[in-house]
Design a protein around this motif. Structure first.
Motif, PDB file in Angstrom:
ATOM      1  N   ASN A  46       8.458  10.036   4.818  1.00 45.65           N
ATOM      2  CA  ASN A  46       8.774  11.231   4.033  1.00 45.65           C
ATOM      3  C   ASN A  46       9.146  12.429   4.884  1.00 45.65           C
ATOM      4  O   ASN A  46       9.537  13.460   4.344  1.00 45.65           O
ATOM      5  CB  ASN A  46       7.603  11.586   3.116  1.00 45.65           C
TER       6      ASN A  46
ATOM      7  N   PHE B  81       4.091   5.746   5.137  1.00 47.69           N
ATOM      8  CA  PHE B  81       4.571   6.564   4.027  1.00 47.69           C
ATOM      9  C   PHE B  81       4.724   8.016   4.454  1.00 47.69           C
ATOM     10  O   PHE B  81       5.705   8.685   4.114  1.00 47.69           O
ATOM     11  CB  PHE B  81       3.611   6.444   2.841  1.00 47.69           C
ATOM     12  N   TYR B  82       3.760   8.512   5.225  1.00 46.76           N
ATOM     13  CA  TYR B  82       3.824   9.893   5.722  1.00 46.76           C
ATOM     14  C   TYR B  82       5.045  10.091   6.617  1.00 46.76           C
ATOM     15  O   TYR B  82       5.791  11.056   6.464  1.00 46.76           O
ATOM     16  CB  TYR B  82       2.535  10.224   6.489  1.00 46.76           C
TER      17      TYR B  82
ATOM     18  N   THR C  34       0.825  -1.206   0.000  1.00 42.08           N
ATOM     19  CA  THR C  34       0.000   0.000   0.000  1.00 42.08           C
ATOM     20  C   THR C  34       0.857   1.252   0.000  1.00 42.08           C
ATOM     21  O   THR C  34       0.443   2.280  -0.529  1.00 42.08           O
ATOM     22  CB  THR C  34      -0.979   0.028   1.186  1.00 42.08           C
ATOM     23  N   MET C  35       2.050   1.182   0.569  1.00 38.88           N
ATOM     24  CA  MET C  35       2.964   2.328   0.485  1.00 38.88           C
ATOM     25  C   MET C  35       3.405   2.541  -0.960  1.00 38.88           C
ATOM     26  O   MET C  35       3.452   3.672  -1.442  1.00 38.88           O
ATOM     27  CB  MET C  35       4.189   2.101   1.379  1.00 38.88           C
ATOM     28  N   MET C  36       3.726   1.457  -1.654  1.00 37.27           N
ATOM     29  CA  MET C  36       4.163   1.575  -3.049  1.00 37.27           C
ATOM     30  C   MET C  36       3.017   2.024  -3.958  1.00 37.27           C
ATOM     31  O   MET C  36       3.239   2.757  -4.914  1.00 37.27           O
ATOM     32  CB  MET C  36       4.722   0.238  -3.546  1.00 37.27           C
ATOM     33  N   MET C  37       1.791   1.575  -3.672  1.00 36.05           N
ATOM     34  CA  MET C  37       0.655   1.951  -4.518  1.00 36.05           C
ATOM     35  C   MET C  37       0.163   3.362  -4.221  1.00 36.05           C
ATOM     36  O   MET C  37      -0.573   3.931  -5.016  1.00 36.05           O
ATOM     37  CB  MET C  37      -0.494   0.959  -4.316  1.00 36.05           C
ATOM     38  N   GLY C  38       0.534   3.911  -3.084  1.00 34.73           N
ATOM     39  CA  GLY C  38       0.108   5.269  -2.743  1.00 34.73           C
ATOM     40  C   GLY C  38      -1.359   5.356  -2.350  1.00 34.73           C
ATOM     41  O   GLY C  38      -2.051   6.298  -2.737  1.00 34.73           O
ATOM     42  N   ILE C  39      -1.819   4.406  -1.584  1.00 32.13           N
ATOM     43  CA  ILE C  39      -3.206   4.411  -1.115  1.00 32.13           C
ATOM     44  C   ILE C  39      -3.421   5.644  -0.228  1.00 32.13           C
ATOM     45  O   ILE C  39      -2.574   6.006   0.587  1.00 32.13           O
ATOM     46  CB  ILE C  39      -3.510   3.124  -0.322  1.00 32.13           C
ATOM     47  N   SER C  40      -4.582   6.277  -0.382  1.00 26.18           N
ATOM     48  CA  SER C  40      -4.878   7.487   0.396  1.00 26.18           C
ATOM     49  C   SER C  40      -5.268   7.138   1.830  1.00 26.18           C
ATOM     50  O   SER C  40      -5.474   5.974   2.178  1.00 26.18           O
ATOM     51  CB  SER C  40      -6.019   8.253  -0.266  1.00 26.18           C
ATOM     52  N   ARG C  41      -5.400   8.181   2.630  1.00 26.34           N
ATOM     53  CA  ARG C  41      -5.835   7.969   4.018  1.00 26.34           C
ATOM     54  C   ARG C  41      -7.265   7.456   4.075  1.00 26.34           C
ATOM     55  O   ARG C  41      -7.626   6.694   4.966  1.00 26.34           O
ATOM     56  CB  ARG C  41      -5.697   9.259   4.814  1.00 26.34           C
TER      57      ARG C  41
ATOM     58  N   PRO D   8      -0.325   4.072   4.463  1.00 26.41           N
ATOM     59  CA  PRO D   8      -0.282   5.533   4.297  1.00 26.41           C
ATOM     60  C   PRO D   8       0.374   6.259   5.474  1.00 26.41           C
ATOM     61  O   PRO D   8       1.088   7.240   5.279  1.00 26.41           O
ATOM     62  CB  PRO D   8      -1.757   5.912   4.170  1.00 26.41           C
TER      63      PRO D   8
END
Length: 111
Positions: free
Chosen positions: A101, A97-98, A43-50, A94
């Motif tokens: 970054n 991922f936040y 899900t981090m690689m796919m960029g799933i939203s919150r 997500p």
């Protein structure tokens, strides 16, 4: 006077069976943990939203309340357990991922 005990003498076979059950339990726990981590990475690689993470969390809670009690003693219970842990791991993606970054975020995640 005779003393009655609630404990029975265990044989070596029951000890071996107990060890096998414990080994299998910890193996299943490890497999679900790895599956959850893989789902978080995906899900981090796919960029799933919150919002997607929230939907996955609600889905995991629904599985926990509605499905797992009905299939707890059936073979399909393993599949639903993996679905539950996968959804929870995916919902962490997500947030991870936040934090990754952010400046110094990798050290926050790895602590």
């Amino acid at each position: 006077m005779q003393q009655n005990s609630a404990y029975s003498a265990s044989s070596s076979t029951s000890v071996l069976e107990t060890n096998k059950v414990l080994r299998n339990t910890y193996m299943l726990l490890a497999m679900t943990l790895v599956f959850s981590a893989v789902c978080a990475g995906l899900t981090m690689m796919m960029g799933i939203s919150r919002m997607g993470a929230l939907v996955m969390t609600i889905g995991a809670i629904a599985i926990l309340w509605l499905v797992i009690p009905r299939v707890a003693n059936k073979p399909s219970g393993i599949i639903w357990t993996f679905a539950f842990t996968g959804l929870l791991g995916g919902s962490l993606g997500p947030m991870l991922f936040y934090y990754l970054n952010m400046p110094g975020g990798a050290s926050i995640v790895m602590q």
